[in-house]
Structure formats: C-alpha cells, structure tokens
Design an enzyme around this catalytic site. Structure first.
Site, PDB file in Angstrom:
ATOM      1  CB  CYS A 154      -0.941   0.001   1.188  1.00 31.65           C
ATOM      2  SG  CYS A 154      -1.954  -1.483   1.235  1.00 31.65           S
ATOM      3  CG  HIS A 186      -6.115   1.936   0.274  1.00 34.00           C
ATOM      4  ND1 HIS A 186      -4.933   2.431  -0.248  1.00 34.00           N
ATOM      5  CD2 HIS A 186      -5.741   0.920   1.112  1.00 34.00           C
ATOM      6  CE1 HIS A 186      -3.917   1.741   0.241  1.00 34.00           C
ATOM      7  NE2 HIS A 186      -4.366   0.811   1.057  1.00 34.00           N
TER       8      HIS A 186
HETATM    9  N1  COA Z   1     -16.785   1.719   4.116  1.00 32.75           N
HETATM   10  C1  COA Z   1     -18.074   2.067   3.978  1.00 32.75           C
HETATM   11  N2  COA Z   1     -18.935   1.448   3.146  1.00 32.75           N
HETATM   12  C2  COA Z   1     -18.430   0.439   2.403  1.00 32.75           C
HETATM   13  C3  COA Z   1     -17.090   0.039   2.472  1.00 32.75           C
HETATM   14  C4  COA Z   1     -16.250   0.722   3.382  1.00 32.75           C
HETATM   15  N3  COA Z   1     -14.979   0.391   3.518  1.00 32.75           N
HETATM   16  N4  COA Z   1     -16.884  -0.979   1.622  1.00 32.75           N
HETATM   17  C5  COA Z   1     -18.052  -1.204   1.008  1.00 32.75           C
HETATM   18  N5  COA Z   1     -18.981  -0.351   1.476  1.00 32.75           N
HETATM   19  C6  COA Z   1     -20.412  -0.305   1.133  1.00 32.75           C
HETATM   20  C7  COA Z   1     -20.626  -0.236  -0.352  1.00 32.75           C
HETATM   21  O1  COA Z   1     -20.735   1.095  -0.796  1.00 32.75           O
HETATM   22  C8  COA Z   1     -21.938  -0.990  -0.484  1.00 32.75           C
HETATM   23  O2  COA Z   1     -22.991  -0.136  -0.110  1.00 32.75           O
HETATM   24  P1  COA Z   1     -24.428  -0.243  -0.832  1.00 32.75           P
HETATM   25  O3  COA Z   1     -24.918  -1.616  -0.510  1.00 32.75           O
HETATM   26  O4  COA Z   1     -25.215   0.847  -0.177  1.00 32.75           O
HETATM   27  O5  COA Z   1     -24.157  -0.021  -2.279  1.00 32.75           O
HETATM   28  C9  COA Z   1     -21.842  -2.066   0.560  1.00 32.75           C
HETATM   29  O6  COA Z   1     -20.946  -1.551   1.559  1.00 32.75           O
HETATM   30  C10 COA Z   1     -21.307  -3.379   0.062  1.00 32.75           C
HETATM   31  O7  COA Z   1     -20.217  -3.106  -0.788  1.00 32.75           O
HETATM   32  P2  COA Z   1     -19.244  -4.208  -1.324  1.00 32.75           P
HETATM   33  O8  COA Z   1     -18.374  -3.612  -2.366  1.00 32.75           O
HETATM   34  O9  COA Z   1     -20.053  -5.434  -1.662  1.00 32.75           O
HETATM   35  O10 COA Z   1     -18.361  -4.466  -0.037  1.00 32.75           O
HETATM   36  P3  COA Z   1     -17.762  -5.800   0.391  1.00 32.75           P
HETATM   37  O11 COA Z   1     -18.583  -6.371   1.489  1.00 32.75           O
HETATM   38  O12 COA Z   1     -17.482  -6.634  -0.809  1.00 32.75           O
HETATM   39  O13 COA Z   1     -16.348  -5.334   0.999  1.00 32.75           O
HETATM   40  C11 COA Z   1     -14.873  -4.887   2.789  1.00 32.75           C
HETATM   41  C12 COA Z   1     -16.273  -4.650   2.212  1.00 32.75           C
HETATM   42  C13 COA Z   1     -14.733  -4.083   4.089  1.00 32.75           C
HETATM   43  C14 COA Z   1     -14.640  -6.370   3.080  1.00 32.75           C
HETATM   44  C15 COA Z   1     -13.831  -4.405   1.769  1.00 32.75           C
HETATM   45  O14 COA Z   1     -14.058  -3.055   1.474  1.00 32.75           O
HETATM   46  C16 COA Z   1     -12.399  -4.557   2.277  1.00 32.75           C
HETATM   47  O15 COA Z   1     -11.833  -5.638   2.258  1.00 32.75           O
HETATM   48  N6  COA Z   1     -11.753  -3.452   2.708  1.00 32.75           N
HETATM   49  C17 COA Z   1     -10.390  -3.493   3.150  1.00 32.75           C
HETATM   50  C18 COA Z   1      -9.451  -3.304   1.997  1.00 32.75           C
HETATM   51  C19 COA Z   1      -8.030  -3.482   2.429  1.00 32.75           C
HETATM   52  O16 COA Z   1      -7.698  -4.364   3.207  1.00 32.75           O
HETATM   53  N7  COA Z   1      -7.125  -2.661   1.901  1.00 32.75           N
HETATM   54  C20 COA Z   1      -5.729  -2.705   2.248  1.00 32.75           C
HETATM   55  C21 COA Z   1      -5.548  -2.005   3.511  1.00 32.75           C
HETATM   56  S1  COA Z   1      -3.869  -1.891   4.023  1.00 32.75           S
END
Ligand code: COA
Length: 396
Positions: A83, A337
């Site tokens: 990252c 990100h």
């Molecule tokens: N914060 C707020 N809302 C979020 C979000 C977040 N981080 N991620 C997704 N959403 C919302 C979407 O907008 C969507 O909303 P809607 O239903 O109103 O349209 C809903 O949540 C589902 O979205 P989706 O894309 O299906 O999310 P997901 O469940 O597939 O993924 C996480 C959610 C948290 C698992 C994913 O964002 C993740 O893994 N994040 C971490 C990424 C990471 O590790 N990066 C490296 C860091 S060092």
C-alpha cells in the site's frame, strides 16, 4: 544531491471505474498533471509506475501505461511496496532527479481492484503480509491484521469502538467535500457502530474500501524548475523503513515501528524538530487503511504521546483549525484506497493544499508552508514519510 520539487500532480475520481481501462484511467491523472506543470511530454526523462497488480491482467504495466500516455521516456520501471507503492515511486523518482540522472520524472500509480470479486481481492491483499505463513495457516486477512492492533491498543489504553469510529466520522466528513472521493456521505458514530463487523472490533466503517483509481506526480530538478518558472512544492525530506515480514516477530501491537523510524528520518532530513512536528506542519495525510491505523499514525509521527492519539480526533485537533488537520481529502477511508495510487494521491493533495489550489471547504490555511504524507505498506512492512515545503530546504 540536487534539490527536487513537484511541478504538477493530480488524481482521478476514485471508486468503481468500469468506464475506463488501465491506460485511460492513467491518462486522466496524467493529462491533468502535465497541464498543470505546463510542460511538453518530451520533457519526461523517466517513468516510474507504482502498481500492486495481481487482480489486473497486465503483467508489464509500466510499458503498457507509458504507451497509452504517449510518452517516450528513456526508461521506465514498475515498483511495488504494497500500500506504500505510491510513495516508493515518488522516492525513486526523487532519487533519479536528485542524483542528476534525469531532469523530469513521472511517478504514476494505478490500481483497478474492483474487477475482481471481494474475496479474491481480500485474499490477494493478504499476500502483502506473510501470506504463506499467516494467511494459509491462520486465515489472517488485512482487516484481521489491523484488528490485532486494534484489540491490543483498546486493551492497553482503554479505548472503545466508539472512539475509533470518530476517525471514520472525520474522514467521511471531509470526503463529502471531495468530488473525487469514493464515498461522499457524512456519517455519525452511531452509523459506524451499527455497521457489520468485518474483523472484530473493526466494522465496515472502520475499513478503507476496495477502489479503482490513478494518481500522477511530476517531479523535476531545481534547474528545470527555475527555467520553467514552475509552481513548486519542494521535497524536503523522505524517510523510509521496513518492518518484520512475520507479525509474530513484533514486540508491540500498539504502533508501527517502521513508521516511527521513517518519521524520524524524514524530520532530520527536512529540518523539523521531532519533539513537536505537528506545530511545524500545516497539514498531514496519514495512512488510515483502518481507523486504528490513523490513531497509531498520530503517535508514530509524534503528533500525540503514546496512548493519547484518540484524544486528538475526539477533541477535533485533526480537523481544520485544530493542531494539525489530517486527511482533508477524506483519507483512504472515504476518498478510497487504490493500493498502487494511494501514495501519489496523498502527495497530489498536499501539493495542491500547499499552493492554495484546493476548492472550497477542504482548503486549509497555509502558514508554515510544510505538509507531510505518511504511507504504510502491509502492516508496517514498509513505511514512507515524505515532507513537502514551499521553501527550499532540507536534504531529502
Ligand atoms: N466503508 C463504507 N462502506 C463500504 C465500504 C467501506 N470500507 N466498503 C463497502 N462499502 C459499502 C458499499 O458502498 C456498499 O454499499 P451499498 O450496498 O449501499 O451499495 C456495501 O458496503 C457493500 O459493498 P461491497 O463492495 O459489496 O463491499 P464488500 O462487502 O465486498 O467489501 C470490505 C467490504 C470491508 C470487506 C472491503 O471493502 C475490504 O476488504 N476493505 C479493506 C481493503 C483493504 O484491506 N485494503 C488494504 C488495507 S492496508
């Protein structure tokens, strides 16, 4: 070493970018940056592309993107530091110019993560840790890694989940004013608290999202800057460090050792007093991949004493008008990100803030002429701290 400055920078709209391919997305960031720098494409001597890839089908992205941009640098390379890839690209671009090997280098980061399903992305991001040992044996994902830090921190300093949510509230607040942010909705602590758990105690609103995006930074030598009378923010200090690959080799789960070392190096190079860095900076961009990461960053950077980081955000000291405004673009949490592009997007934001070019509510007062970007790869496996300043100075 020659002095090096930034002469143009930009990032694209972050979020789901199914409307463009990799070359087109890169073009969006690049075309704005080169327009701002007011230079010809031919001036670019070297091209550094940051990209973690994996989910993208292109395995030689530097040449693909370079061709798409219509640039003809003498050389190009792709870099990766998880990252923190974007900051590692800026560091390499800086070093190439500082050492006299080039006058202008383009550092461009890109990631198209959303084409893959979440579970593939989560597994792939897991590879930024010690994948074979920790993911395969224990199922640790990235939210899981930072949950280890969150539980240790909460237990040691009596911090509650509600407190961590304050970081998300701030970053969504500023994201709401950033037209390029993935999320533009303001949230409350209650909304954050009622979101589903991803890895206890971290909930959906404690996590940064999965993002497509690109960001570009044009870096030039002092001679070139003088000749072109470019609007410049100088790179006055870069610090960098690596942490252990295996988390079981770490002594402390309430801060990131590599980030602390990177900060001290950057302060020494930029001539900042490590005892009171916040009072010498106008603003900072910190790596809030999870809310706990922003709190630890305040402490690792010396903005707050150990265990007191949470107070900064609760007392609004990291809002505009406070001790040190942090993540006025919405941060990773709300802006998004796109792993390989995050570092350049932080630097682009600081460049525009320092020059007073950010539109509307997000622009902060520039009095000290200095700003800092803190960009972490993995769980502190890599850390980069970059200080920009309006005045020439430092020995980056
Ligand atoms: N914060 C707020 N809302 C979020 C979000 C977040 N981080 N991620 C997704 N959403 C919302 C979407 O907008 C969507 O909303 P809607 O239903 O109103 O349209 C809903 O949540 C589902 O979205 P989706 O894309 O299906 O999310 P997901 O469940 O597939 O993924 C996480 C959610 C948290 C698992 C994913 O964002 C993740 O893994 N994040 C971490 C990424 C990471 O590790 N990066 C490296 C860091 S060092």
């Amino acid at each position: 070493m020659r002095r090096v400055g930034i002469i143009g920078a930009s990032y694209t709209k972050f979020g789901e970018r199914f409307d463009v391919n990799m070359q087109e997305l890169a073009w969006e960031a690049f075309s704005d940056a080169i327009k701002e720098a007011n230079i010809e494409k031919d001036a670019i001597d070297y091209f550094v592309l940051s990209n973690m890839g994996g989910w993208s089908s292109e395995s030689l992205p530097a040449v693909i993107v370079s061709e798409g941009l219509g640039i003809n640098p003498k050389g190009s390379v792709r870099v990766e530091a998880a990252c923190a890839s974007g900051s590692s690209a800026v560091k390499l671009a800086h070093d190439i110019v500082a050492s006299g090997q080039a006058n202008v280098v383009l550092a461009l980061g890109i990631e198209k993560m959303r084409e893959s399903p979440t579970k593939t992305v989560v597994e792939y991001i897991g590879r930024a840790g010690n994948f074979m040992w920790e993911f395969e044996n224990f199922g640790l994902t990235f939210p899981g890694y930072y949950a280890l830090y969150a539980t240790a921190y909460m237990s040691k300093y009596s911090v509650k989940e509600e407190d961590l949510c304050e970081v998300a509230v701030k970053n969504h607040y500023y994201g709401s004013f950033n037209e390029k942010a993935q999320f533009r909705n303001k949230i409350t602590v209650e909304k954050c608290m009622s979101s589903p758990y991803v890895a206890w105690p971290l909930k959906l609103y404690d996590c940064s999202p999965i993002t497509d995006g690109a960001a570009a930074v044009l870096i030039a030598s002092e001679d070139f800057i003088k000749e072109h009378k470019s609007e410049t923010a100088w790179i006055s200090g870069i610090g960098y460090a690596t942490g252990t690959a295996n988390l079981s080799k770490r002594d402390d789960f309430t801060g990131l050792e590599a980030a602390k070392r990177a900060a001290l190096q950057a302060y020494a190079r930029a001539g900042l007093d490590p005892e009171k860095p916040a009072s010498q900076l106008d603003l900072a961009e910190v790596h809030d991949c999870f809310t706990i990461a922003e709190v630890m960053a305040y402490e690792d950077l010396g903005f707050a004493k150990k265990g007191e980081g949470i107070k900064l955000v609760k007392e609004k000291q990291t809002y505009k008008g406070g001790l040190i405004p942090v993540n006025l673009d919405g941060g990773l949490k709300a802006k998004g990100h796109p792993i390989g592009a995050t570092g350049e997007s932080m630097i682009a934001e600081l460049y525009h803030q320092l020059l007073g070019k950010v539109k509307g509510e997000r622009q902060t007062d520039i009095k000290k002429g200095r700003a800092l970007a803190h960009n972490v790869g993995g769980t502190g496996h890599y850390a980069y701290v970059t200080v920009l300043s309006l005045e020439k100075g430092g020995v980056a």
